[in-house]
Design a protein around this motif. Structure first.
Motif, mmCIF file in Angstrom:
data_model
loop_
_atom_site.group_PDB
_atom_site.id
_atom_site.type_symbol
_atom_site.label_atom_id
_atom_site.label_comp_id
_atom_site.label_asym_id
_atom_site.label_seq_id
_atom_site.Cartn_x
_atom_site.Cartn_y
_atom_site.Cartn_z
ATOM 1 N N ALA A 214 37.506 35.220 31.794
ATOM 2 C CA ALA A 214 37.724 35.077 33.235
ATOM 3 C C ALA A 214 36.899 33.923 33.781
ATOM 4 O O ALA A 214 35.835 33.596 33.245
ATOM 5 C CB ALA A 214 37.346 36.362 33.952
ATOM 6 N N LYS A 215 37.411 33.355 34.861
ATOM 7 C CA LYS A 215 36.691 32.264 35.529
ATOM 8 C C LYS A 215 37.064 32.282 37.009
ATOM 9 O O LYS A 215 38.215 32.535 37.359
ATOM 10 C CB LYS A 215 37.069 30.922 34.908
ATOM 11 N N VAL A 216 36.070 32.018 37.852
ATOM 12 C CA VAL A 216 36.283 31.988 39.296
ATOM 13 C C VAL A 216 36.413 30.532 39.748
ATOM 14 O O VAL A 216 35.612 29.685 39.365
ATOM 15 C CB VAL A 216 35.115 32.673 40.042
ATOM 16 N N TYR A 217 37.435 30.272 40.529
ATOM 17 C CA TYR A 217 37.694 28.936 41.076
ATOM 18 C C TYR A 217 37.601 28.984 42.596
ATOM 19 O O TYR A 217 37.965 29.992 43.205
ATOM 20 C CB TYR A 217 39.109 28.463 40.719
ATOM 21 N N ASP A 218 37.152 27.875 43.190
ATOM 22 C CA ASP A 218 37.247 27.745 44.644
ATOM 23 C C ASP A 218 38.725 27.753 45.013
ATOM 24 O O ASP A 218 39.540 27.122 44.334
ATOM 25 C CB ASP A 218 36.624 26.436 45.119
ATOM 26 N N GLU B 68 38.320 32.720 49.828
ATOM 27 C CA GLU B 68 37.360 31.705 49.369
ATOM 28 C C GLU B 68 37.587 31.334 47.907
ATOM 29 O O GLU B 68 37.473 30.177 47.528
ATOM 30 C CB GLU B 68 35.923 32.228 49.517
ATOM 31 N N HIS B 69 37.853 32.323 47.089
ATOM 32 C CA HIS B 69 37.958 32.100 45.637
ATOM 33 C C HIS B 69 39.167 32.802 45.059
ATOM 34 O O HIS B 69 39.736 33.689 45.679
ATOM 35 C CB HIS B 69 36.714 32.660 44.922
ATOM 36 N N LYS B 70 39.463 32.409 43.833
ATOM 37 C CA LYS B 70 40.398 33.184 43.028
ATOM 38 C C LYS B 70 39.780 33.332 41.642
ATOM 39 O O LYS B 70 39.077 32.445 41.154
ATOM 40 C CB LYS B 70 41.784 32.542 42.939
ATOM 41 N N ARG B 71 40.016 34.490 41.050
ATOM 42 C CA ARG B 71 39.486 34.780 39.716
ATOM 43 C C ARG B 71 40.679 34.871 38.770
ATOM 44 O O ARG B 71 41.574 35.700 38.963
ATOM 45 C CB ARG B 71 38.720 36.098 39.740
ATOM 46 N N VAL B 72 40.683 34.013 37.771
ATOM 47 C CA VAL B 72 41.780 33.977 36.801
ATOM 48 C C VAL B 72 41.299 34.658 35.523
ATOM 49 O O VAL B 72 40.255 34.294 34.978
ATOM 50 C CB VAL B 72 42.222 32.529 36.510
ATOM 51 N N GLU B 73 42.046 35.664 35.083
ATOM 52 C CA GLU B 73 41.738 36.383 33.846
ATOM 53 C C GLU B 73 42.868 36.154 32.851
ATOM 54 O O GLU B 73 44.033 36.385 33.176
ATOM 55 C CB GLU B 73 41.585 37.886 34.113
ATOM 56 N N VAL B 74 42.514 35.703 31.664
ATOM 57 C CA VAL B 74 43.504 35.419 30.619
ATOM 58 C C VAL B 74 43.223 36.325 29.423
ATOM 59 O O VAL B 74 42.074 36.467 28.996
ATOM 60 C CB VAL B 74 43.442 33.944 30.173
ATOM 61 N N PHE B 75 44.282 36.923 28.898
ATOM 62 C CA PHE B 75 44.180 37.762 27.706
ATOM 63 C C PHE B 75 45.008 37.122 26.609
ATOM 64 O O PHE B 75 46.144 36.695 26.845
ATOM 65 C CB PHE B 75 44.650 39.188 28.014
ATOM 66 N N TYR B 76 44.408 37.050 25.411
ATOM 67 C CA TYR B 76 45.074 36.346 24.329
ATOM 68 C C TYR B 76 44.689 36.907 22.968
ATOM 69 O O TYR B 76 43.765 37.711 22.853
ATOM 70 C CB TYR B 76 44.755 34.852 24.395
ATOM 71 N N VAL C 90 45.531 37.129 38.347
ATOM 72 C CA VAL C 90 44.797 36.352 39.338
ATOM 73 C C VAL C 90 44.417 37.295 40.468
ATOM 74 O O VAL C 90 45.269 38.019 40.995
ATOM 75 C CB VAL C 90 45.634 35.174 39.884
ATOM 76 N N PHE C 91 43.136 37.286 40.812
ATOM 77 C CA PHE C 91 42.626 38.111 41.905
ATOM 78 C C PHE C 91 42.046 37.180 42.959
ATOM 79 O O PHE C 91 41.432 36.164 42.618
ATOM 80 C CB PHE C 91 41.546 39.073 41.394
ATOM 81 N N TYR C 92 42.219 37.550 44.195
ATOM 82 C CA TYR C 92 41.750 36.713 45.304
ATOM 83 C C TYR C 92 40.670 37.439 46.061
ATOM 84 O O TYR C 92 40.748 38.646 46.277
ATOM 85 C CB TYR C 92 42.924 36.364 46.232
ATOM 86 N N GLY C 93 39.630 36.696 46.463
ATOM 87 C CA GLY C 93 38.518 37.306 47.190
ATOM 88 C C GLY C 93 37.360 36.348 47.270
ATOM 89 O O GLY C 93 37.550 35.124 47.349
ATOM 90 N N LYS C 94 36.153 36.923 47.218
ATOM 91 C CA LYS C 94 34.945 36.105 47.294
ATOM 92 C C LYS C 94 33.971 36.618 46.244
ATOM 93 O O LYS C 94 33.648 37.799 46.231
ATOM 94 C CB LYS C 94 34.326 36.187 48.685
ATOM 95 N N TRP C 95 33.526 35.728 45.363
ATOM 96 C CA TRP C 95 32.590 36.069 44.301
ATOM 97 C C TRP C 95 31.378 35.160 44.401
ATOM 98 O O TRP C 95 31.460 34.055 44.936
ATOM 99 C CB TRP C 95 33.225 35.874 42.929
#
Length: 87
Positions: free
Chosen positions: A43-47, A58-66, A80-85
């Motif tokens: 996972a990684k949080v992006y502006d 403010e942010h989105k958190r992208v989670e990838v499963f592979y 993809v989750f949206y919020g503030k981290w």
């Protein structure tokens, strides 16, 4: 290592607000997260600083499963989750 993005992952990415470049970035530089069924999760949080569905985030958190098969990374899905981290 080659990354093969499954068509299901690309469909979910478009629906959920991310893209192929972010998926690859998460795999390369994201933080490990728990995953089921012998998959790998990162996972990684992006502006974000935009509105989505009429709400500002403010942010989105992208989670990838592979999976890793041989010398290839094959994506299973993306969330993809949206919020503030705290970043």
């Amino acid at each position: 290592m080659e990354i093969q993005i499954d068509p299901h992952t690309l469909e979910r990415a478009e629906e959920r607000g991310t893209n192929e470049a972010e998926i690859k970035d998460v795999i390369h530089s994201g933080a490990a997260i728990p995953a089921k069924y012998e998959r790998i999760g990162k996972a990684k949080v992006y502006d974000f600083k935009q509105s989505r569905h009429n709400k500002y985030y403010e942010h989105k958190r992208v989670e990838v499963f592979y999976l890793i098969e041989g010398d290839k990374i094959i994506t299973v899905t993306v969330y993809v989750f949206y919020g503030k981290w705290e970043v």
